[in-house]
Design an enzyme around this catalytic site. Structure first.
Site, mmCIF file in Angstrom:
data_model
loop_
_atom_site.group_PDB
_atom_site.id
_atom_site.type_symbol
_atom_site.label_atom_id
_atom_site.label_comp_id
_atom_site.label_asym_id
_atom_site.label_seq_id
_atom_site.Cartn_x
_atom_site.Cartn_y
_atom_site.Cartn_z
ATOM 1 N N HIS A 39 41.507 41.672 39.428
ATOM 2 C CA HIS A 39 42.202 40.438 39.033
ATOM 3 C C HIS A 39 43.339 40.073 39.986
ATOM 4 O O HIS A 39 43.928 38.993 39.862
ATOM 5 C CB HIS A 39 42.715 40.539 37.584
ATOM 6 C CG HIS A 39 43.945 41.357 37.397
ATOM 7 N ND1 HIS A 39 43.916 42.680 36.995
ATOM 8 C CD2 HIS A 39 45.255 41.043 37.541
ATOM 9 C CE1 HIS A 39 45.160 43.131 36.892
ATOM 10 N NE2 HIS A 39 45.992 42.157 37.217
ATOM 11 N N ASP A 59 37.665 46.264 36.578
ATOM 12 C CA ASP A 59 38.801 45.600 37.214
ATOM 13 C C ASP A 59 39.293 46.442 38.393
ATOM 14 O O ASP A 59 40.313 47.114 38.331
ATOM 15 C CB ASP A 59 39.912 45.408 36.180
ATOM 16 C CG ASP A 59 41.063 44.541 36.700
ATOM 17 O OD1 ASP A 59 40.898 43.934 37.768
ATOM 18 O OD2 ASP A 59 42.101 44.488 36.016
ATOM 19 N N GLY A 72 53.197 42.358 37.723
ATOM 20 C CA GLY A 72 53.588 42.734 39.080
ATOM 21 C C GLY A 72 53.217 44.164 39.411
ATOM 22 O O GLY A 72 53.155 44.548 40.575
ATOM 23 N N SER A 108 50.313 45.334 38.405
ATOM 24 C CA SER A 108 48.855 45.288 38.478
ATOM 25 C C SER A 108 48.331 45.810 39.810
ATOM 26 O O SER A 108 48.905 45.546 40.862
ATOM 27 C CB SER A 108 48.366 43.850 38.290
ATOM 28 O OG SER A 108 48.558 43.408 36.980
ATOM 29 N N GLY A 109 47.228 46.531 39.727
ATOM 30 C CA GLY A 109 46.587 47.034 40.935
ATOM 31 C C GLY A 109 47.165 48.319 41.467
ATOM 32 O O GLY A 109 46.549 48.996 42.293
#
Length: 269
Positions: free
Chosen positions: A72, A122, A214, A216-217
């Protein structure tokens, strides 16, 4: 292909993956400034707007020219760069390596559905336009063995530049927080995440400590038996109620469910 995968593994082992030169602080905290460069595989994924690059997501350096992040976090309409050796985003400190990303080098998992985050998958890989220079402030992460499942309450740490609380400010300095793992049996209970939790996900944290926008990932860093750290999760989502919602731990893509896809993608590009 076997030879290529073996080479990737040997490179990771030779680089001393998962072993920071600067020891992380492992106090139980509600989020704190990380020890500078203690998560040396942490990267900042940044997008360009009006000629300026802005942090959007975290990520993990898993090979000299490959970064792992969340599906995402990637949009085909944006231009990206990756910053390695980053700590305080408000200043240039010296160790930073800024590497542009070519549009054709973004690889989102083919089953990722941006309209259904709870459907899983994801995860994404980014090939860097040039290899990272490894050293004390930039190192490779270790990934867990395929299908490895963490035990309940395993002491893992999230790291990132995400918001300090729901709707709060973005920090300049890299943050970390202890997020004990919540096993699938607990996290999939009806009043927790229920059917939204897939076996290809891992929960960690709770109503006191969590990831936020922020983060994320970015990585879920977990200690291994040999004293190294392994990245078991890619930060995926939190509750719509907020980043610190009761019985809604942060949900991560479970890396050990995607070893084959990671290896095949890297070997074929």
């Amino acid at each position: 292909m076997f030879r290529l995968l073996s080479s990737l593994l040997l490179v990771a082992l030779a680089s001393g993956c998962g072993r920071p030169s600067f020891k992380p602080s492992t106090r139980v905290v509600n989020g704190e400034d990380a020890v500078p460069y203690s998560w040396p595989w942490q990267i900042s994924l940044q997008y360009e707007k009006n000629g300026v690059f802005h942090h959007t997501c975290g990520g993990t350096l898993i090979a000299r020219d490959w970064v792992m992040t969340a599906g995402h976090c990637i949009s085909n309409s944006l231009t990206y760069q990756v910053v390695l050796g980053e700590y305080d985003q408000s200043k240039k400190e010296g160790p930073e390596q800024v590497i542009p990303i070519n549009a054709e080098d973004l690889f989102v998992h083919p089953l990722w559905n941006p309209n259904c985050v709870a459907c899983g998958n994801d995860i994404a890989l980014i090939k860097l336009s040039r290899p990272a220079k490894l050293g004390e402030t930039v190192k490779l992460a270790c990934l867990p063995p395929a299908d490895d499942i963490l035990p309940h309450e395993a002491p893992c740490y999230i790291s990132g530049w995400g918001r300090l609380f729901t709707g709060g400010p973005l920090p300049d300095k890299l943050q970390q927080a202890l997020l004990p793992v919540v096993d699938h049996e607990h996290c999939s209970k009806q009043d927790w995440w229920g059917i939204a939790l897939r076996k290809t996900m891992v929960c960690a944290g709770g109503d006191i400590r969590s990831g936020c926008n922020g983060d994320s990932g970015g990585p879920l860093n977990c200690p291994a038996a040999d004293g190294s750290w392994q990245v078991h999760g890619v930060t995926s989502f939190v509750s719509a109620l907020g980043c610190n919602a009761l019985k809604k731990p942060t949900v991560f893509t479970r890396v050990s469910a995607f070893n084959d896809w990671i290896q095949e993608t890297m070997a074929s590009h």
